[in-house]
Design a protein around this motif. Structure first.
Motif, short mmCIF file in Angstrom:
data_model
loop_
_atom_site.label_atom_id
_atom_site.label_comp_id
_atom_site.label_asym_id
_atom_site.label_seq_id
_atom_site.Cartn_x
_atom_site.Cartn_y
_atom_site.Cartn_z
N LEU A 77 18.30 50.11 -43.50
CA LEU A 77 18.60 50.85 -44.95
C LEU A 77 16.68 50.81 -45.73
O LEU A 77 16.04 50.01 -45.45
CB LEU A 77 19.38 49.29 -46.36
CG LEU A 77 20.95 48.97 -45.59
CD1 LEU A 77 20.76 47.66 -46.59
CD2 LEU A 77 21.39 49.69 -45.21
N ASN A 78 16.43 51.37 -46.09
CA ASN A 78 15.68 52.11 -46.60
C ASN A 78 15.00 51.11 -48.20
O ASN A 78 15.51 50.31 -49.02
CB ASN A 78 15.65 53.70 -47.26
CG ASN A 78 15.60 54.49 -46.47
OD1 ASN A 78 15.75 54.66 -45.15
ND2 ASN A 78 16.24 55.56 -47.15
N GLY A 79 13.54 51.51 -48.28
CA GLY A 79 13.01 50.96 -49.03
C GLY A 79 13.31 51.70 -50.46
O GLY A 79 13.92 52.31 -50.52
N TYR A 80 13.14 50.80 -51.57
CA TYR A 80 13.36 50.88 -53.27
C TYR A 80 12.84 50.42 -54.20
O TYR A 80 12.51 49.76 -54.05
CB TYR A 80 15.02 50.90 -53.49
CG TYR A 80 14.74 49.23 -53.20
CD1 TYR A 80 15.23 48.72 -54.63
CD2 TYR A 80 16.13 47.99 -52.40
CE1 TYR A 80 15.92 47.81 -55.31
CE2 TYR A 80 16.52 47.09 -52.97
CZ TYR A 80 16.19 46.78 -53.87
OH TYR A 80 16.19 45.25 -53.96
N GLY A 81 12.60 51.27 -55.00
CA GLY A 81 11.96 51.20 -56.05
C GLY A 81 13.34 51.44 -57.48
O GLY A 81 13.70 51.44 -57.61
N ARG A 82 12.52 50.64 -58.38
CA ARG A 82 13.31 50.52 -59.19
C ARG A 82 12.84 49.97 -60.67
O ARG A 82 11.85 49.17 -60.91
CB ARG A 82 14.62 48.83 -59.46
CG ARG A 82 15.23 49.35 -60.27
CD ARG A 82 16.59 47.63 -60.51
NE ARG A 82 15.82 46.85 -61.32
CZ ARG A 82 15.97 45.53 -60.82
NH1 ARG A 82 17.49 45.36 -59.77
NH2 ARG A 82 16.46 44.42 -61.59
#
Length: 174
Positions: free
Chosen positions: A138-143
């Motif tokens: 699963l790709n990393g993410y930013g929020r």
């Protein structure tokens, strides 16, 4: 699974906390080591709850807080966490190697506090009933989150928070 053994854990953390002479800058750095024996997890191939031998989780955390005055504050931090299951070459699922955040808070008038927070996470591995036995990355993410707080008195705050303002699609599970 009637043969499940109880999970047990042992851990420790060693850290250093400091602040500047005027108290406006604070920092904390720590190292942690956690060991879970008889880790309970779901085995999608066997389609049942099972025990794993031992989960080892080690890492470093850093947090910095800078408050130059009563109206402004910047906080940031990150965690690097290497987690593995002993006696296997596999990393456990749903455990990113690093996570971090940056938070800026402004207090334009005494009862009002406005905060913007950015959160980021690295990629992680995961499986599901549908994809088993394949393990997906699963790709990393930013929020990005926004919060406004009205401090009514010392015992009561009224707040509204909008999480994920940019409407990204963070994936933490398949």
């Amino acid at each position: 699974n009637p043969t499940l053994r109880t999970e047990t854990s042992r851990g420790w953390e060693l850290g250093l906390r400091t602040k500047s002479n005027d108290g406006k800058l604070r920092a904390q750095l720590s190292y942690f080591d956690l060991r879970l024996r008889n880790l309970i997890t779901f085995d999608s191939n066997a389609f049942r709850i099972v025990n794993q031998s031992q989960l080892i989780s080690r890492g470093v955390e850093l947090e910095i807080d800078w408050q130059p005055d009563d109206c402004f504050e910047v906080r940031g931090g990150g965690t690097w966490n290497h987690t593995r299951i002993k006696k296997t070459q596999f990393d456990p699922e749903n455990r990113p190697r690093w996570r971090g955040f940056l938070e800026i808070t402004a207090r334009p008038i005494p009862p009002l506090e406005l905060t913007i927070r950015a959160i980021a996470s690295s990629s992680s591995k995961a499986t599901s009933f549908k994809t088993r036995p394949r393990v997906d990355t699963l790709n990393g993410y930013g929020r990005l989150d926004l919060q406004a707080t009205w401090k009514v008195n010392d015992r009561l705050d009224v707040f509204v928070e909008i999480q994920n303002v940019t409407d990204t699609t963070p994936r933490e599970a398949v």
